[in-house]
Every structure is written in C-alpha cells, then in structure tokens.
Design a protein around this motif. Structure first.
Motif, PDB file in Angstrom:
ATOM      1  N   SER A 268      24.058  37.342  26.945  1.00 19.48           N
ATOM      2  CA  SER A 268      24.856  36.162  27.269  1.00 19.48           C
ATOM      3  C   SER A 268      26.251  36.233  26.646  1.00 19.48           C
ATOM      4  O   SER A 268      27.248  35.823  27.255  1.00 19.48           O
ATOM      5  CB  SER A 268      24.133  34.902  26.800  1.00 19.48           C
ATOM      6  N   HIS A 269      26.317  36.762  25.412  1.00 22.30           N
ATOM      7  CA  HIS A 269      27.609  36.864  24.732  1.00 22.30           C
ATOM      8  C   HIS A 269      28.534  37.853  25.424  1.00 22.30           C
ATOM      9  O   HIS A 269      29.721  37.582  25.670  1.00 22.30           O
ATOM     10  CB  HIS A 269      27.386  37.273  23.276  1.00 22.30           C
ATOM     11  N   GLU A 270      27.995  39.025  25.758  1.00 21.36           N
ATOM     12  CA  GLU A 270      28.848  40.082  26.289  1.00 21.36           C
ATOM     13  C   GLU A 270      29.146  39.895  27.766  1.00 21.36           C
ATOM     14  O   GLU A 270      30.200  40.307  28.256  1.00 21.36           O
ATOM     15  CB  GLU A 270      28.182  41.447  26.064  1.00 21.36           C
ATOM     16  N   LEU A 271      28.227  39.260  28.503  1.00 23.50           N
ATOM     17  CA  LEU A 271      28.447  39.079  29.940  1.00 23.50           C
ATOM     18  C   LEU A 271      29.289  37.853  30.246  1.00 23.50           C
ATOM     19  O   LEU A 271      29.758  37.699  31.376  1.00 23.50           O
ATOM     20  CB  LEU A 271      27.097  38.975  30.670  1.00 23.50           C
ATOM     21  N   ARG A 272      29.459  36.974  29.267  1.00 25.08           N
ATOM     22  CA  ARG A 272      30.212  35.746  29.508  1.00 25.08           C
ATOM     23  C   ARG A 272      31.660  36.052  29.898  1.00 25.08           C
ATOM     24  O   ARG A 272      32.222  35.433  30.814  1.00 25.08           O
ATOM     25  CB  ARG A 272      30.166  34.854  28.271  1.00 25.08           C
ATOM     26  N   THR A 273      32.275  37.032  29.189  1.00 25.25           N
ATOM     27  CA  THR A 273      33.688  37.336  29.449  1.00 25.25           C
ATOM     28  C   THR A 273      33.924  37.892  30.845  1.00 25.25           C
ATOM     29  O   THR A 273      34.773  37.359  31.593  1.00 25.25           O
ATOM     30  CB  THR A 273      34.216  38.311  28.381  1.00 25.25           C
ATOM     31  N   PRO A 274      33.212  38.954  31.275  1.00 26.36           N
ATOM     32  CA  PRO A 274      33.471  39.437  32.654  1.00 26.36           C
ATOM     33  C   PRO A 274      33.128  38.416  33.715  1.00 26.36           C
ATOM     34  O   PRO A 274      33.812  38.352  34.750  1.00 26.36           O
ATOM     35  CB  PRO A 274      32.585  40.690  32.757  1.00 26.36           C
ATOM     36  N   ILE A 275      32.094  37.610  33.482  1.00 21.38           N
ATOM     37  CA  ILE A 275      31.765  36.584  34.476  1.00 21.38           C
ATOM     38  C   ILE A 275      32.900  35.576  34.573  1.00 21.38           C
ATOM     39  O   ILE A 275      33.284  35.130  35.673  1.00 21.38           O
ATOM     40  CB  ILE A 275      30.435  35.897  34.098  1.00 21.38           C
ATOM     41  N   THR A 276      33.455  35.194  33.430  1.00 18.43           N
ATOM     42  CA  THR A 276      34.574  34.246  33.426  1.00 18.43           C
ATOM     43  C   THR A 276      35.780  34.832  34.147  1.00 18.43           C
ATOM     44  O   THR A 276      36.474  34.147  34.922  1.00 18.43           O
ATOM     45  CB  THR A 276      34.940  33.888  31.976  1.00 18.43           C
ATOM     46  N   ILE A 277      36.044  36.135  33.897  1.00 19.19           N
ATOM     47  CA  ILE A 277      37.183  36.779  34.548  1.00 19.19           C
ATOM     48  C   ILE A 277      37.000  36.810  36.057  1.00 19.19           C
ATOM     49  O   ILE A 277      37.923  36.479  36.837  1.00 19.19           O
ATOM     50  CB  ILE A 277      37.374  38.201  33.987  1.00 19.19           C
ATOM     51  N   VAL A 278      35.811  37.219  36.519  1.00 19.60           N
ATOM     52  CA  VAL A 278      35.554  37.288  37.958  1.00 19.60           C
ATOM     53  C   VAL A 278      35.673  35.908  38.591  1.00 19.60           C
ATOM     54  O   VAL A 278      36.319  35.727  39.644  1.00 19.60           O
ATOM     55  CB  VAL A 278      34.166  37.902  38.214  1.00 19.60           C
ATOM     56  N   GLU A 283      38.535  31.972  41.953  1.00 16.74           N
ATOM     57  CA  GLU A 283      38.979  30.598  42.166  1.00 16.74           C
ATOM     58  C   GLU A 283      40.475  30.522  42.463  1.00 16.74           C
ATOM     59  O   GLU A 283      40.925  29.625  43.190  1.00 16.74           O
ATOM     60  CB  GLU A 283      38.668  29.764  40.917  1.00 16.74           C
ATOM     61  N   LEU A 284      41.248  31.437  41.908  1.00 14.12           N
ATOM     62  CA  LEU A 284      42.698  31.432  42.114  1.00 14.12           C
ATOM     63  C   LEU A 284      43.135  32.353  43.247  1.00 14.12           C
ATOM     64  O   LEU A 284      44.342  32.586  43.435  1.00 14.12           O
ATOM     65  CB  LEU A 284      43.401  31.867  40.820  1.00 14.12           C
ATOM     66  N   LEU A 285      42.137  32.910  43.968  1.00 13.03           N
ATOM     67  CA  LEU A 285      42.464  33.852  45.031  1.00 13.03           C
ATOM     68  C   LEU A 285      43.251  33.168  46.135  1.00 13.03           C
ATOM     69  O   LEU A 285      42.828  32.127  46.659  1.00 13.03           O
ATOM     70  CB  LEU A 285      41.181  34.478  45.599  1.00 13.03           C
ATOM     71  N   GLY A 286      44.402  33.765  46.494  1.00 11.31           N
ATOM     72  CA  GLY A 286      45.226  33.228  47.572  1.00 11.31           C
ATOM     73  C   GLY A 286      45.006  33.977  48.865  1.00 11.31           C
ATOM     74  O   GLY A 286      44.000  34.673  49.054  1.00 11.31           O
ATOM     75  N   SER A 287      45.984  33.860  49.766  1.00  8.37           N
ATOM     76  CA  SER A 287      45.858  34.485  51.082  1.00  8.37           C
ATOM     77  C   SER A 287      46.645  35.782  51.194  1.00  8.37           C
ATOM     78  O   SER A 287      46.640  36.425  52.244  1.00  8.37           O
ATOM     79  CB  SER A 287      46.342  33.504  52.165  1.00  8.37           C
ATOM     80  N   ASP A 288      47.336  36.185  50.153  1.00  4.14           N
ATOM     81  CA  ASP A 288      48.134  37.409  50.194  1.00  4.14           C
ATOM     82  C   ASP A 288      47.210  38.623  50.194  1.00  4.14           C
ATOM     83  O   ASP A 288      46.354  38.772  49.315  1.00  4.14           O
ATOM     84  CB  ASP A 288      49.066  37.447  48.984  1.00  4.14           C
ATOM     85  N   PRO A 289      47.337  39.556  51.184  1.00  4.36           N
ATOM     86  CA  PRO A 289      46.477  40.756  51.221  1.00  4.36           C
ATOM     87  C   PRO A 289      46.620  41.612  49.976  1.00  4.36           C
ATOM     88  O   PRO A 289      45.626  42.155  49.472  1.00  4.36           O
ATOM     89  CB  PRO A 289      46.956  41.486  52.470  1.00  4.36           C
ATOM     90  N   ALA A 290      47.825  41.747  49.471  1.00  3.23           N
ATOM     91  CA  ALA A 290      48.004  42.545  48.256  1.00  3.23           C
ATOM     92  C   ALA A 290      47.280  41.911  47.071  1.00  3.23           C
ATOM     93  O   ALA A 290      46.657  42.597  46.239  1.00  3.23           O
ATOM     94  CB  ALA A 290      49.504  42.691  47.948  1.00  3.23           C
ATOM     95  N   GLU A 291      47.325  40.593  47.040  1.00  2.00           N
ATOM     96  CA  GLU A 291      46.610  39.891  45.962  1.00  2.00           C
ATOM     97  C   GLU A 291      45.114  40.061  46.127  1.00  2.00           C
ATOM     98  O   GLU A 291      44.373  40.222  45.151  1.00  2.00           O
ATOM     99  CB  GLU A 291      46.994  38.416  45.978  1.00  2.00           C
ATOM    100  N   HIS A 292      44.641  40.020  47.388  1.00  2.27           N
ATOM    101  CA  HIS A 292      43.213  40.236  47.660  1.00  2.27           C
ATOM    102  C   HIS A 292      42.775  41.590  47.131  1.00  2.27           C
ATOM    103  O   HIS A 292      41.723  41.718  46.489  1.00  2.27           O
ATOM    104  CB  HIS A 292      42.949  40.160  49.179  1.00  2.27           C
ATOM    105  N   GLU A 302      35.212  44.717  36.557  1.00  2.00           N
ATOM    106  CA  GLU A 302      34.424  43.858  35.674  1.00  2.00           C
ATOM    107  C   GLU A 302      32.933  43.952  35.990  1.00  2.00           C
ATOM    108  O   GLU A 302      32.077  43.946  35.083  1.00  2.00           O
ATOM    109  CB  GLU A 302      34.896  42.399  35.786  1.00  2.00           C
ATOM    110  N   LEU A 303      32.603  44.039  37.292  1.00  2.00           N
ATOM    111  CA  LEU A 303      31.192  44.172  37.666  1.00  2.00           C
ATOM    112  C   LEU A 303      30.637  45.512  37.188  1.00  2.00           C
ATOM    113  O   LEU A 303      29.471  45.598  36.752  1.00  2.00           O
ATOM    114  CB  LEU A 303      31.030  44.036  39.181  1.00  2.00           C
ATOM    115  N   ASP A 304      31.452  46.577  37.286  1.00  2.00           N
ATOM    116  CA  ASP A 304      31.013  47.873  36.764  1.00  2.00           C
ATOM    117  C   ASP A 304      30.779  47.785  35.259  1.00  2.00           C
ATOM    118  O   ASP A 304      29.809  48.349  34.737  1.00  2.00           O
ATOM    119  CB  ASP A 304      32.055  48.941  37.072  1.00  2.00           C
TER     120      ASP A 304
END
Length: 479
Positions: A268-278, A283-292, A302-304
């Motif tokens: 829980s301690h170590e997985l909290r950070t990558p889960i928060t990042i993902v 949540e802040l993902l926009g419509s820009d393809p480069a941003e995608h 982060e998943l790796d």
C-alpha cells in the motif's frame, strides 16, 4: 435418507476430565470385583474343604474303631448297644451330628449324638435318614430347615438280619455366613476405596488436563491482533511438549501475520505513489494528441514500475516458505559464467569478470543468479555509461564468495546499516523502489549466508555463502 451434516462435530460431548475419571473407576471396579469374586470363591472352597476334612476324620475314626477288634462285637451285638458304646465317647462340634442308623423288623431307628437340640431333631428325621441310607453314594448334600447339610456314611455289619450305618452330618451355614461376612466387609472397603479413587481421579485428571485447558483458553483469546500470549512450560512430559509445540505454532503464526501485515503495508505504501500519479494524469488529460501520447507513456512507465514492485513484494513474501531455495550441486565456473552473460545485457557498462573460482557447491543457482543480477542492476542504476562494473567469485574450504563492485557515488556511511531493509533508498544512490537489496539479503540468508557492502571508491556488494549449511548433504564440496 438424510445426509449427515459434514460440519457437525462427531464424538462424545462428555468432558475429557469426566471420561478419564470414568475409565479409571471402571478399571478399578472391574479389578476390585474380580478380586472379591476370587476371594469369595477361595473362602468357600476353604470352608468346603474343612467340612470335607471333618467328615473324613469322623468316618476314619469310626473305621479305625471297628478295625481295632470291634468288628466281631458289632456283628454279635445289637446295633443300639454298639452305637451307644461308640457314641458315648464322642464329642461332636456344635454344627456336627454323629448318628447311628439301623433298620430292623420294626422299621428304621436312629441314635444321634449332637450338642445342638435342633440338630438332634433334624438327625431323627426318618425321611432324611431314609434318603441318606438309600443313596448309592457314601457322601452327599441335603437341604434342611437348619441350612445345607453335608453327610458321609459307613456301612456296619451287625448280627441278625438288621442293616446299620454310621452317618456323620455337618451343617455349613456357619462357615458360609462367615465367608459372607468377609465378602461384605470386602465390598464395603472396596466401595469406600472406589469413592476415594473417584475423588483422587477427578483431582488428578484436573491436574493433568490443566495445561490443556490453558492451551484451549489461550487459543480462544488469541486473535490476529494479539499473538503475543504464550503458555508457560513446566516439566518435560508430554503436556510440556504440547505446550512447547503450541508456543512454536504461535511463533510461526505471529511471524506469518507480521509478514502478511508487512507485505500489505509495504504494498500500500509503495503503490500509493504510482497510483496517484496515474490517476492525476488521467484526470487532467486534455484533448491534445501530443498530450495524450505523453500521458500514455507516463502511465505505462508507472504501471511497469508497479508491476516490478508487486513482483519484488511477491518474492519477499515467499522468503519463509521451505521451497524458497532448492539447492543442488552446481559448478561455480558455470554459475559465474551464466551470471556474467546475463548482466551484460543490463546496460552499456564496461563489464569485467575479474576473478573466477573452480569447484562444486550446494546452492540454488536460480536464486543466486537472481541476487547477482539484482546487484548488477543496482550498479547500473548508480553509474554512468561506460563505467566499470566488476564481478567475480572465490571459493575456499568453508565459503563461497560472490561480489559486484562499481565506481559510482558509493553508499553514505550513515545508511550502511539500513540499506538492505525494505523501501530504504540511499540518498547518494538514485532510483529503484528499495526492494532489490532486501531480496538479495533474503536469498543470502536462505542459503544461511549473509550480504554486506563496502564503500571505497564506489560500492562493493559481497554475498558470502557457507559450504556446510545445516540442510546440505554431508559429503565435502570439491574445490
């Protein structure tokens, strides 16, 4: 047909203490009952033998009397006078009667000699005397108003046409009553003994089962949050061994629960950070393809990293399993050659195999390779491209030594004692989740060895494995 409930308990509901007492009392009652019956039979046999001896003695005396010159007198005299002469000198016991019986022209007549008037009246019973004299046997038993009577008879030759018999009778009621009194006394004493034995058995069973009750109470009070309670062990008997085994089981349970909690806390301690990042990036993902594209790349990284953390945690969770390492005979030269071939693919470094030993050891090659690869990966993370990374091994009569060294920033002195703990990052050595070195230490300790680090012009990690581990074969390794 109704099916039995598989969850229903089988067996007796009677408490163990009651069953122990009942079995002890049953054995005691059977033993005492057998003893009383044997004693009763023995005493009855003794009484019967005494009566038989008395009858044989009286008839023997009469036979000797006749043989000592009185046979002619018996033939010449009247039976009444003959029996009167003999019985006048006899003094029978209180339960005994001596009777002269003859049958003439006027019927059966009897001349008794006895101390008890009632016995005299019984001795004059014509029907009784007729059965005795008519019997084909010379001894027997009759039942009378005075109790069981045993008799013996001797035929007498008399003058004329009269027939005569000498009859000895003895009543067994007194002897039987004495035996019965002794048996009743034995039964009374046995009953008191059984009662005392019941109290003693109840107390002894309670003392014997006290540790078992303590085990039961302790087991009932133990929960996942409290595995610290232990049973006091006293003595060296089977109950003490049970308490020791139970305490050992609690130790293993406590270690297992601690490892489980540690695993959950670590995950829980170590997985909290990558889960928060993902989550934040999604949540802040926009419509820009480069941003995608950038968010997908970042989330994939982060998943790796989460996958690597989970794999490392799973490895550490298996440390206490007996099959964590599976030792086998391994050639050291082949082992270090395989490790060297695998680590060269980890990064663009100057890999130097500086020392190679030759010999045969008893280790788990897969786990040792995993540990060395982890140390090499650690060196790659903390050095620049084309930096030197050295590895090698040495073999003595007692130990196998494996090492990986680099010329990176080294390990801060204040971090030396904690670097092999979980999720510990050295400030001077970047990257990683802080689990790799914990895995290396777990593999070394599973081989009954150790791992250490030296920081001189970089870092040098050494794994030392004893060649005579407690679970290794007795034969000597070849070097």
């Amino acid at each position: 047909m109704t099916k039995s409930d598989p969850g229903r308990r089988r067996g007796s509901r009677v408490p163990a203490r009651t069953r122990i007492m009942a079995w002890l009392l049953l054995v005691l009652i059977v033993v005492l009952g057998t003893v009383v019956l044997l004693v009763r039979q023995y005493l009855h046999n003794q009484a019967t033998n005494r009566v038989t001896t008395s009858l044989e003695q009286e008839t023997g005396e009469f036979v000797r009397f006749v043989a000592e010159g009185n046979s002619a007198a018996a033939s010449a005299q009247e039976p009444a006078k003959f029996f009167r002469d003999y019985l006048g000198d006899q003094y029978p016991d209180a339960t005994e009667a001596l009777i002269g019986v003859w049958r003439g022209t006027d019927g059966m007549r009897a001349l008794p000699q006895a101390q008890n008037e009632r016995i005299v009246r019984i001795a004059e019973d014509r029907d009784l005397l007729r059965r005795i004299t008519a019997s084909s046997r010379t001894y027997g038993t009759e039942r009378t108003t005075a109790g069981v009577m045993r008799w013996a008879r001797v035929r007498v030759l008399t003058g004329g046409e009269e027939r005569a018999w000498f009859v000895v009778t003895r009543f067994t009621a007194e002897a039987t009553a004495q035996v019965d009194r002794i048996v009743r006394t034995l039964l009374l004493v046995s009953g008191v003994g059984v009662a005392l034995a019941a109290v003693a058995a109840w107390w002894v069973a309670g003392v014997i089962l006290a540790p078992v009750r303590q085990v039961r109470r302790t087991a009932a009070e133990i929960g996942e949050r409290d595995l610290t309670r232990r049973i006091p062990v006293e003595g060296r008997d089977d109950i003490a061994a049970l308490a020791e085994q139970f305490n050992g089981m609690l130790d293993r349970l406590q270690e297992a629960f601690a490892a489980q909690r540690e695993f959950v806390d670590d995950a829980s301690h170590e997985l909290r950070t990558p889960i928060t990042i993902v989550r934040g990036n999604l949540e802040l993902l926009g419509s820009d393809p480069a941003e995608h594209e950038e968010v997908v790349r970042l989330c994939t990284d982060e998943l790796d990293r989460m996958g690597r953390i989970v794999e490392d945690l799973l490895v550490l969770a298996k440390v206490d399993r007996p099959d964590f390492v599976t030792p086998e005979r391994v050639l050291v030269l082949e082992l270090i050659s395989d490790i060297d071939a695998k680590v060269r693919a980890l990064g663009d470094r100057r890999w130097i195999l500086e020392h190679v030993a030759d010999g045969e050891v008893w280790v788990d090659p897969q786990r040792l390779t995993q540990a060395m690869v982890q140390l090499a990966q650690n060196a790659v993370q903390h050095t620049e491209q084309r930096s030197e990374v050295r590895l090698g091994c040495s073999l003595t009569q007692r130990t196998l030594m494996l090492w990986v060294s680099d010329n990176g920033p080294g390990v801060a002195p204040e971090r030396m004692g904690h670097i092999f703990e979980r999720f510990v990052h050295d400030q001077g050595r970047r990257g990683g989740a802080g689990l790799g070195l914990s895995i290396v230490r777990a593999i070394a300790e599973a081989h009954h060895g150790s791992v250490r680090v030296r920081s001189e012009n970089g870092a040098c990690f050494e794994i030392e494995i004893p060649l005579r581990a407690p679970d290794a074969p007795s034969e000597e390794p070849r070097s």
